[in-house]
Design an enzyme around this catalytic site. Structure first.
Site, PDB file in Angstrom:
ATOM      1  N   GLY A 343      36.751  38.974  35.309  1.00 15.43           N
ATOM      2  CA  GLY A 343      37.211  38.390  34.000  1.00 15.43           C
ATOM      3  C   GLY A 343      37.179  36.942  34.421  1.00 15.43           C
ATOM      4  N   ALA A 344      37.734  36.583  35.469  1.00 17.23           N
ATOM      5  CA  ALA A 344      38.113  35.142  35.726  1.00 17.23           C
ATOM      6  C   ALA A 344      38.481  35.122  37.153  1.00 17.23           C
ATOM      7  CB  ALA A 344      39.020  34.358  34.736  1.00 17.23           C
ATOM      8  N   GLU A 346      41.276  32.348  39.698  1.00 16.02           N
ATOM      9  CA  GLU A 346      41.903  31.433  39.829  1.00 16.02           C
ATOM     10  C   GLU A 346      41.806  30.374  40.903  1.00 16.02           C
ATOM     11  OE1 GLU A 346      43.038  34.737  40.832  1.00 16.02           O
ATOM     12  OE2 GLU A 346      44.196  34.693  42.244  1.00 16.02           O
ATOM     13  N   ASN A 347      40.479  30.074  41.409  1.00 17.28           N
ATOM     14  CA  ASN A 347      40.244  28.925  42.336  1.00 17.28           C
ATOM     15  C   ASN A 347      41.100  27.840  42.130  1.00 17.28           C
ATOM     16  OD1 ASN A 347      38.015  30.686  43.112  1.00 17.28           O
ATOM     17  ND2 ASN A 347      37.116  29.921  41.176  1.00 17.28           N
ATOM     18  N   GLU A 380      45.057  32.835  34.625  1.00 13.14           N
ATOM     19  CA  GLU A 380      44.714  31.967  35.888  1.00 13.14           C
ATOM     20  C   GLU A 380      45.520  30.732  35.986  1.00 13.14           C
ATOM     21  OE1 GLU A 380      42.708  33.648  37.343  1.00 13.14           O
ATOM     22  OE2 GLU A 380      42.076  34.991  35.595  1.00 13.14           O
ATOM     23  N   HIS A 383      48.495  31.511  38.138  1.00 17.96           N
ATOM     24  CA  HIS A 383      48.189  31.530  39.558  1.00 17.96           C
ATOM     25  C   HIS A 383      48.376  30.159  40.056  1.00 17.96           C
ATOM     26  CE1 HIS A 383      47.318  35.564  40.251  1.00 17.96           C
ATOM     27  NE2 HIS A 383      46.225  35.618  39.517  1.00 17.96           N
ATOM     28  N   GLU A 402      49.255  39.717  41.432  1.00 18.07           N
ATOM     29  CA  GLU A 402      48.611  40.111  39.839  1.00 18.07           C
ATOM     30  C   GLU A 402      49.490  40.435  38.986  1.00 18.07           C
ATOM     31  OE1 GLU A 402      45.796  38.671  39.499  1.00 18.07           O
ATOM     32  OE2 GLU A 402      44.781  38.514  41.212  1.00 18.07           O
TER      33      GLU A 402
HETATM   34 ZN   LIG Z   1      45.090  37.151  38.758  1.00 17.54          ZN
END
Ligand SMILES: [Zn+2]
Ligand SMILES: *[C@@H]1O[C@H](CO)[C@@H](O)[C@H](O)[C@H]1NC(C)=O
Ligand SMILES: *[C@@H]1O[C@H](CO)[C@@H](O)[C@H](O)[C@H]1NC(C)=O
Ligand SMILES: *[C@@H]1O[C@H](CO)[C@@H](O)[C@H](O)[C@H]1NC(C)=O
Ligand SMILES: *[C@@H]1O[C@H](CO)[C@@H](O)[C@H](O)[C@H]1NC(C)=O
Ligand SMILES: *[C@@H]1O[C@H](CO)[C@@H](O)[C@H](O)[C@H]1NC(C)=O
Ligand SMILES: *[C@@H]1O[C@H](CO)[C@@H](O)[C@H](O)[C@H]1NC(C)=O
Ligand SMILES: *[C@@H]1O[C@H](CO)[C@@H](O)[C@H](O)[C@H]1NC(C)=O
Length: 924
Positions: A343-344, A346-347, A380, A383, A402
Site C-alpha cells: 500500500g505504501a 515508510e522509506n 507511514e 514509522h 507494524e
Molecule cells: Zn508499516
C-alpha cells in the site's frame, strides 16, 4: 509498510509480498503464515513447562532444522557478527531507455567502510541479481585498508546465489578494530518485478514514461547494490544518482547542487531512490522541514496531491507532539507511483505509495478513499520515529513495528480529521478482522524466536494480518489498560533511549515498566500471554452466580490444535465493564475461572469489554443476553457505539462457534431500525453478508430476500441499501443502478454518480448488463486518470455474469499492458468471490497458474468458497493436481480450505431450519 487498501485481509498480504505464482506460497486461509512444519520451527512454543508429546515432536523438528556444525558461514542466511558497516558511498545510474538487448538496466559502483569486530578470513555482503565488473585480477571486489591499515590480499571471490551473498575470501584474517573499504562495480536490471531497484511505466499524452524507483523492504536493497542487508546493520549512506537533464532524482535526504547530503545512521531496508519525470507541490515554508508531494504531472496539476499535502504537516506535528521528539530529518517527500506492490512504504524521508493511497480527487474519490489516504499516510509518518529512528533488531519483531504503526495511525488520522470518529473505525478495520483470523486453528503467535526467521521467504511471510492487526489490537489493549499518558511516557523514554539504534520488543516493555504502574503482574508477564500464544479467550460471565470463565475461542469447535502453549491458552484478561449503564471500572481475570460477586445481578444487565479495550470476545448467561437485547430495543444509546457493534459481532461469532444459538445472534439486529451510527450497521451488514453467503444455495436464501433487513437498510443509508438490496435482487435497486450507469454511457464526459455510490453502482450495472456495459466500463478504466476511479472500475469489471466477458478479463491479467501486475491479485480474488465467477476464475487459475504472476495460495484463500457442496469435489480434485505437482505448502492451503468448506456445510445443515424460522417470524 502499509497493506494495500483492499477489502479482504487475505488479499492484502498478497499484493505485498509478490511471490511468483506457484512458488510454494506460505499462506493459508485467513492469512495464516507458514506451513505446519515452519510453524513448529517458527514460533515460540514453550518456555518448556510441560513435556507433552507434542513438544517432543517439536524438538524433533527443531533438531532436524538445527544448523549442523560444519555449515559454512555463506550457507547460513544470517550474516556473521564479524563485520560492522560504518558508511557507504553509492553511485547508481538507472537508464530510462531500453538498451540494444531490449532491457532497462542500471549501472553503479559502491564502496563500504566497515570495522572488523572479530577476526575473519571472509567478507560476506548481501548481493542478489547483480552482475559484477571484475577487477584485473578477476575478482568481484577490491579491498583496501583505511587509516593506514594494510588489507590482506583477496584469494578468491564468488556469488553464493541461494543465500544471496557476495563472498570474498582473504589470504589472511582481518584485524579486530581496523577499518577496511570494499569497492565493487556492477550492473543490474530495472525489472518490472516491483522489488529492489525497479521500473514503473505510464503514459502521458500518448508518450510512455519510465520511472526508476525502489522497494527495499524487507530484503531487496541487495538487488540495488551490495550491502549488509539486515536491519541492525545501520550505517550512513552517501548517495549519488546519475540522471539525464529534465528528470528529477530523489533520495532519503535533500540534494544540494548535485550531491545528496549523507543520510542519518539508518537500516538498508529504509533506503529509497527515484528518478522520474514527476512534478511536485510543496507546503508553505515550515521551520526546518521541507514537505513535498510528488506524482505524475497530470495528477499534480489537477490537484490530486492537495489533500495529502494539507494533512502531512498536521500529521507530522501530531507525531512530534505525541512522541515528544522532533522530526528527525529536514525533509519529507511522499511519492505516488503507478506501479507499487504494497500500500505504501515508510522509506525514511522518501515515503512511497500506490496512487490510490496518496492521491485524492474530491470530484471522484469516495469518503472511503479519503479515509484510506489519511490512515495510510498517518501509518507511514508514524514509522518515521517508531521503526526508522528506533528499529527492530531482526524481523521476528516486525509485529511490534507494524502493529504499533497501525495502532497510532488511527490516533494521527483522528487529529487530521477530527470530525470523522476515525478511532471508532479501528474496530471495523483492525480489531474485528484480527479476532476473525486469530480464531482459526491455523493462526499463529504474534512473536517468533529470532532463530526461526531466516530466509527472505520466511521474512516476507511475516507481513500478514496477524502482524498488523492483532499487533495493533494488542498494543491498543496495553495502552487502554495503562491509560494513554502512561503508555506514551514509556514510549517516549524508549525512543530517547534507543534513537538510531536497534531493539527487541522487551526493550519497550522495560521502558513502560519503569513508569510507576499499578498492575497485577509485570508488563512482560501480562503481554507474554498475548504475544507468545496464538488466539484469544472468550470470557463468559454468568450473572446468575457471578462466575467468570475464560477459554480459547475457536470458530470451528472441532479444530484440532497442533500446538501446545506454555500458558495453556490462558490469559491475564483486563475487563472494563458496565452494569445497567453505570461504569464499574476494571477487573482482572487472572485464572481460568473466578467469581466476582458484583457481577451477580438480579435484573440489571452487565456489559463487559467496554470500549473494546481488550482483545477477546464476551459471552453471557441467556438471561443477561435477553436483558442486553431488551436494552438495545428500548434505549440503545445506553450502550456505547462501538460496544453495540461488538455485541453484534460477538453474538454472530459465538453462534458460528455453536456457543450460543443463531436466534440470539439474529436478534441483535432487531434494534437496527433505530440505529443511526455507521459502525454498528457496518458490523451487522458484514455478519449478515456472511450468513447470506453461507446460505446462498439453500432455500433459506429466498427467505432472506424478502426479509426486512434490506428494507430497513434502505432507509438507513444509500450505500448499504444499494449494496444489500441489489445483492438480494430487489428490483428497484437494480433499475436505479442501471439507469444511472446508462446515463453515463450516453454522455461519457458527464458522470453524475455520487462518488460514494460508484463502486456499488458500477458493479451492479455491469453484472446485470451485457457487452455494451462491460465494454464501456473497460474503456473508462483504461482512460481513467484518477487511480481511485480506475480501481472502482477494475473491481466492477469482474462483476460480469457473462462467461465470455469474464474470460476475456481474466486473460487480460496475463498481459501487463492490459492490467498492471500490482492489480492482478486483486482482480483474481474479486472475480473468484462471486457465485458466478467462482468456478470460472478457479479454472482459469488452475490452467494458467504456471505462468501467472500472482500468488496462488493466496488467491485460494481469498476466494469465498463457503458452504457450497458443488465446489467441494472441485477443491478435492484441485488438491490432487497440485499435490502431484509437488507444491506442498499450497496443498496445505487447499486442505485448510477443504476443512473450512466442510465445517461450513455442517453449520448450514445444523442451522438453516432455525434461521428460516426466525426470518419467517420476523418478516410476518
Ligand atoms: Zn508499516
Ligand atoms: C567472536 O567469535 C567468537 C568465537 O566464534 C564468539 O564467541 C564471539 O561471540 C565473537 N564476537 C563477536 C563480537 O561476534
Ligand atoms: C565517500 O564519499 C564522501 C562524500 O562524498 C567522501 O568525503 C569520502 O572521501 C568518500 N570515501 C571514500 C573512501 O571514497
Ligand atoms: C486543502 O487546504 C486548503 C486550505 O485549508 C483548502 O482550501 C482545500 O480545500 C484543501 N484541499 C483538500 C483537497 O482538502
Ligand atoms: C437501570 O437504569 C435505568 C436507567 O438509569 C433505571 O431506570 C432502572 O431502574 C435501572 N434498573 C435497575 C434494575 O436498577
Ligand atoms: C488465581 O490467581 C491468583 C493470582 O494469580 C492465584 O494466587 C490463585 O492461586 C489462583 N487461584 C486458582 C484457583 O488457581
Ligand atoms: C424496473 O424496470 C422494469 C423494466 O424496465 C419495469 O418493468 C419495472 O416496473 C421496474 N421496477 C421498478 C421497481 O421500478
Ligand atoms: C478520456 O479522458 C480524457 C481526459 O480525461 C477525456 O477528455 C475524454 O473525454 C475521455 N474519453 C472518453 C471516451 O471518455
Amino acid at each position: 509498510m502499509a497493506f494495500s487498501a483492499s477489502p479482504q485481509n487475505c488479499l492484502q498480504a498478497m499484493t505485498q509480498v509478490n511471490i511468483r505464482c506457484c512458488t510454494p506460497a506460505p499462506w493459508s486461509c485467513g492469512d495464516e503464515v507458514m506451513s505446519p512444519t515452519d510453524m513448529w520451527k517458527g514460533c515460540i512454543i514453550a518456555t518448556v513447562a510441560a513435556v507433552t508429546a507434542a513438544i517432543i515432536i517439536a524438538f524433533f523438528i527443531f533438531s532436524k532444522a538445527a544448523v549442523p556444525p560444519e555449515m559454512k558461514p555463506w550457507e547460513k542466511y544470517r550474516l556473521p557478527a564479524t563485520l560492522s558497516p560504518q558508511y557507504y558511498n553509492v553511485t547508481l545510474w538507472p537508464r530510462l531507455e531500453m538498451d540494444t538487448n531490449g532491457l532497462y538496466i542500471f549501472t553503479g559502483h559502491s564502496g563500504v567502510a566497515f570495522v572488523c569486530m572479530n577476526k575473519t578470513r571472509w567478507i560476506l555482503i548481501h548481493s542478489n541479481k547483480l552482475n559484477y565488473i571484475l577487477t584485473p585480477d578477476g575478482h568481484h571486489a577490491m579491498l583496501t585498508g583505511m587509516a593506514g591499515t594494510k588489507a590482506p590480499a583477496i584469494k578468491k571471490t564468488w556469488l553464493q546465489v541461494e543465500t544471496q551473498y557476495l563472498v570474498v575470501e582473504l589470504s589472511e584474517k582481518l584485524q579486530v578494530g581496523k577499518t577496511y573499504w570494499l569497492f565493487t562495480e556492477f550492473q543490474g536490471e530495472l525489472t518490472d518485478s516491483l522489488g529492489g531497484f525497479y521500473r514503473s511505466e505510464y503514459y502521458e499524452d500518448g508518450v510512455k514514461r519510465v520511472v526508476a524507483t525502489t522497494q527495499m523492504q524487507p530484503t531487496d536493497a541487495r538487488k540495488a547494490f551490495p550491502c549488509f542487508d539486515e536491519p541492525a546493520m545501520k550505517a550512513v549512506f552517501h548517495m549519488t544518482l546519475i540522471h539525464v537533464p529534465g528528470t528529477k532524482a530523489l533520495a532519503n535526504i535533500p540534494c544540494h547542487d548535485t550531491k545528496f547530503e549523507p543520510t542519518k545512521k539508518m537500516s538498508t531496508y529504509l533506503l529509497a531512490f527515484i528518478v522520474s519525470d514527476f512534478d511536485f507541490i510543496r507546503a508553505p515554508q515550515r521551520e526546518k522541514v521541507l514537505i513535498r508531494i510528488w506524482a505524475r504531472r497530470k495528477a499534480i496539476n489537477s490537484g490530486q496531491g492537495d489533500y495529502s499535502l494539507n494533512i502531512t504537516g498536521l500529521l507530522l506535528d501530531f507525531f512530534q507532539y505525541y512522541y515528544n521528539t522532533s522530526y528527525p530529518l529536514h525533509k519529507s517527500d511522499q511519492v505516488a507511483l503507478p506501479d507499487f506492490s504494497a500500500g505504501a512504504m515508510e522509506n525514511w524521508g522518501l515515503v512511497t505509495y500506490r496512487e490510490t493511497t496518496l492521491l485524492y480527487d474530491p470530484e471522484v474519490s469516495s469518503n472511503e478513499d479519503k479515509e484510506d489516504v489519511v490512515i495510510v499516510i498517518s501509518h507511514e509518518l508514524a514509522h518515521m520515529w517508531f521503526g526508522n529512528l528506533v528499529t527492530m533488531k531482526w524481523w521476528n519483531d516486525v509485529w511490534l513495528n507494524e502493529g504499533f504503526a497501525t495502532y497510532v495511525s488511527y490516533l494521527g488520522a483522528s487529529e487530521a480529521e477530527p470530525t470523522w470518529s476515525i478511532k471508532d473505525l479501528m474496530v471495523l478495520d483492525v480489531i474485528q478482522p484480527a479476532l476473525l483470523v486469530d480464531s482459526q486453528g491455523s493462526s499463529h503467535p504474534l512473536s517468533c524466536l529470532e532463530d526461526a526467521i531466516n530466509t527472505p521467504k520466511e521474512i516476507s511471510a511475516l507481513f500478514n494480518s496477524i502482524t498488523y492487526k492483532k499487533g495493533a489490537a494488542v498494543l491498543r489493549m496495553l495502552s487502554e489498560v495503562l491509560s494513554e499518558p502512561v503508555f506514551v511516557k514509556g514510549l517516549i523514554a524508549y525512543l530517547n533511549q534507543f534513537a538510531y539504534g536497534n531493539t527487541v520488543y522487551t526493550d519497550l516493555w522495560g521502558q513502560i515498566q519503569a513508569v510507576k504502574l499499578n498492575l497485577p503482574a509485570t508488563i512482560n508477564e501480562i503481554m507474554n500471554r498475548w504475544t507468545l500464544q496464538m488466539g484469544f479467550p472468550v470470557v463468559t460471565i454468568d450473572t446468575q452466580t457471578g462466575r467468570i470463565t475464560q477459554k480459547l475461542f475457536l470458530l470451528d469447535p472441532d479444530t484440532q490444535l497442533g500446538r501446545p502453549s506454555s500458558y495453556e491458552y490462558e490469559w491475564f484478561v483486563p475487563i472494563k465493564w458496565m452494569k445497567n449503564g453505570t461504569n464499574m471500572g476494571q477487573y482482572w481475570l487472572l485464572n481460568e475461572t473466578d467469581t466476582h460477586l458484583s457481577m451477580k445481578t438480579n435484573n440489571k444487565w452487565v456489559l463487559a469489554n467496554l470500549n473494546i479495550s481488550g482483545f477477546y470476545r464476551v459471552n453471557y448467561d441467556s438471561q443477561n443476553w435477553q436483558r442486553l437485547l431488551s436494552q438495545l430495543t428500548t434505549d440503545h444509546t445506553a450502550i456505547p457505539i462501538i460496544n453495540r457493534a461488538q455485541i453484534i459481532d460477538d453474538a454472530f461469532s459465538l453462534s458460528r462457534a455453536k456457543i450460543i444459538s443463531t436466534t440470539v445472534a439474529l436478534s441483535t439486529t432487531k434494534y437496527l431500525s433505530k440505529e443511526t451510527e455507521y459502525v454498528p450497521w457496518e458490523s451487522a451488514v458484514r455478519n449478515l453478508n456472511h450468513f447470506s453467503d453461507m446460505l446462498e444455495q439453500t432455500e433459506v436464501y429466498d427467505a432472506m430476500q424478502v426479509n426486512k433487513f434490506q428494507i430497513k437498510a434502505y432507509l438507513y443509508n444509500q450505500i448499504n441499501a444499494i449494496s444489500l438490496g441489489c445483492k438480494t435482487g430487489v428490483e428497484g435497486c437494480m433499475n436505479l443502478t442501471s439507469m444511472w450507469y446508462n446515463k453515463w454511457m450516453e454522455n461519457p464526459s458527464k458522470n453524475l454518480i455520487h462518488p460514494n455510490l460508484k463502486a456499488t453502482v458500477y458493479c451492479y450495472a455491469i453484472s446485470i448488463g451485457g457487452d455494451a456495459e462491460w465494454e464501456f466500463g473497460w474503456k473508462m478504466y483504461k482512460n481513467a486518470t484518477i487511480a481511485a476511479e480506475a480501481k472502482k472500475l477494475m473491481s466492477a469489471l469482474s462483476c460480469t455474469r457473462k462467461p465470455l466477458l469474464l474470460q476475456r478479463y481474466l486473460k487480460y491479467t496475463l498481459d501487463p499492458n492490459m492490467i498492471r501486475k500490482q492489480d492482478v491479485a486483486f482482480i483474481m480474488a474479486h472475480a473468484a468471490s462471486s457465485v458466478v465467477g467462482r468456478t470460472q476464475a478457479w479454472n482459469f487459475i488452475r490452467a494458467n497458474c504456471y505462468d501467472g504472476f500472482y500468488s496462488f495460495g493466496y488467491i485460494i484463500c481469498s476466494t469465498k468458497i463457503n458452504a457450497s457442496p458443488r465446489i467441494h469435489p472441485q477443491l478435492q480434485q484441485f488438491r490432487d493436481e497440485i499435490a502431484s505437482a509437488g507444491l506442498e505448502s499450497t496443498v496445505w492451503t487447499v486442505d485448510q480450505q477443504i476443512e473450512r468448506t466442510k465445517a461450513n456445510m455442517k453449520w448450514v445443515a445444523e442451522n438453516k431450519e432455525q434461521i428460516k424460522k426466525w426470518l419467517t417470524e420476523e418478516s410476518a
